[in-house]
Each structure stands twice: as C-alpha cells, then as structure tokens.
Design a protein around this motif. Structure first.
Motif: not given
Length: 304
Positions: A73-83
C-alpha cells in the motif's frame, strides 16, 4: 461511523501494548518523487521501530481510513497520481466519496486520536503565511493543535511562514510550544530562529508527563514539541532568507494561492538550493521520528 483499517503491525502493537507513533502521508504524495518518497517513508518507519515503537502511516485509500500502511500500500500510494491533500475540512468528504488522499498534520491528528494514538511525528507544522493579514491564510494545523489531544513532534514551523505570528496564534489558542535542547524556536531547515520558544523540555519522559497532565486537567488540545534539525544537516537561516524571499516573490508573480502555496514554495526552494533543502528535510523528519518514539515509549511507561 467510519471504520478504521489497522495494518497488521498496528494491530500487533495494540495487542502487545507496544507504543505507536503516527506519521502523515503528504510527504509521500506531495513531498518528493517516486521512488525516493517510498524509500524515505520506509526509513522513517524503520527509525521508529529501532527506538522500540511501531509506526502508523495514515492515509485514506479508496474511501477507507488506514492507520498504518502495508508495504504494498505504501508503494502504491507513492506511485499514485491525483491524490488529494486532506485536512480537517475535506477528510470526511474524501472518505464519503471513496477517494484516496494523503493526510496533513491536522488530518493525521484527527485520525491518530480516533485510533487511540497520542504521539505523532512530522516534518514541520503549517502556520500563519506571510501576508495573512490580507489573505487570511492560516493553516488548520494550528486550530487542530488547540483541540485534538495529540502531541506533535516537528522541527518547528516551516521557514516559509510568518513565525512570529504563528507563535502568537499558538499562544492565543493555548497550545504549549516546547523546544527541545535549546531555548530558541527552530525554523525547519535551520536549527534556530530569532524567536524564543515559550517552553523548554529536554527529556522525553518530561514531555510525556506534560502530555498526561494536560489530559488529567481536562485541557483540550495537544502539544507542539519543536525539535531542531541536527546541526550537521541544517541550512543556516541567513543563507535561506534570500532564497525564501525569491520563492515567495515567484509565487506572488504566478498568483499561487491556497493549498498550492506550500508545495510551490518547497519545490522552488529545492531548485534554488540545488536539492539541499530536501536533504535537510529528510534528516529532520527522521530526527523527529526517533524523538517521537522515545516520547511514546515514555508515555507507555508512565501509564503502566
């Protein structure tokens, strides 16, 4: 009622009565690029573990408020756009609409308190922006400190802010501002500002006792623990002053306002310091995490 999603590590910490330190997530989504953001977030979590506490990075993922993130989840959040960047005003809306958002100081305090976590480590708090007498741009972090009973460890207020006015508002709101290891109030990238801190406590156990006493007295709100950046990582205030002035002038020229101001200024200062500001930021966040874990351990000992 909002259901909290506890990470496996946070669940285990609750079960074993291991101290827990809350962490915000805007540094992951708005503070630096991938993969450095994830690497730093993991370093900060490891710093807390090394001091005998458990980290709880807080974020909203697809409408669910997470207290602690699993590695993927931490990795996914770090790669997410438009957060979304969440504070008190928009935290509930993000959850209600199934959105994904990272938490600022104010939102992290709210979530931490809801999860029974009393200690929170961050980089620097928001405050009164330059020119606030005409723009009324004052961070929700200050009011949150006045009403949510979480002790926040930060390297003072961000140096881009109006520090005297920030300290004045904190005094008016009844927030204890406690400097650690020095009498001056730290200014984020710089260990010292020209301003004296109202209070000083150098012992984590004393800070934990003060937290407990506020609760015992029925005083609402938390404490701001101002922990100066390590001397070997700081950027001198006199070096930063003209750089900050240039960044603020650029922001005014481009009519940057609202929530966009702080990210813009931090990015511009990063450019003008050729990356030194980010290196200092990482050092101070890790330093704050270590102190927060020690306070959390002392708080746990005092409640046994």
């Amino acid at each position: 009622m909002t259901d909290l999603v506890l990470s496996a590590e946070v669940q285990a910490a609750h079960a074993s009565k291991t101290p827990i330190v809350a962490l915000e997530s805007t540094i992951i989504t708005h503070g630096m690029p991938y993969p450095q953001n994830v690497e730093v977030a993991r370093q900060v979590e490891d710093d807390i573990r090394a001091e005998g506490a458990a980290p709880a990075t807080i974020a909203v993922l697809e409408g669910r408020l997470h207290i602690g993130l699993e590695p993927d989840q931490l990795t996914a959040l770090g790669q997410a756009h438009g957060v979304a960047k969440l504070s008190r005003a928009d935290l509930a809306v993000c959850i209600a609409t199934g959105g994904t958002g990272s938490t600022t100081v104010a939102a992290t305090m709210i979530a931490a308190h809801r999860a029974g976590i009393e200690i929170f480590a961050t980089g620097g708090i928001g405050g009164v922006h330059q020119g606030a007498e005409t723009t009324f741009d004052v961070s929700a972090d200050l009011q949150e400190l006045a009403q949510t009973p979480v002790t926040v460890i930060a390297a003072g207020a961000k140096a881009i802010l109006d520090i005297p006015k920030t300290l004045e508002v904190l005094e008016t709101l009844g927030v204890p501002v406690i400097s650690v290891g020095q009498d001056n109030f730290p200014a984020f990238w710089s260990a010292r500002s020209p301003h004296r801190a109202p209070l000083r406590l150098d012992d984590p156990a004393a800070i934990a006792r003060a937290h407990r006493e506020r609760r015992a007295l029925g005083i609402p709100g938390g404490q701001l623990v101002a922990n100066p950046i390590p001397a070997d990582a700081e950027i001198a205030a006199e070096t930063l002053a003209p750089i900050i002035a240039t960044a603020q002038a650029d922001a005014a020229k481009h009519r940057i306002s609202g929530k966009a101001v702080t990210p813009y200024l931090l990015q511009r200062i990063f450019e003008l310091t050729q990356g030194r500001s980010l290196t200092a930021n990482i050092a101070l966040v890790r330093n704050n995490a270590r102190l927060a874990a020690r306070i959390a351990r002392a708080l746990g000992s005092s409640s046994d």
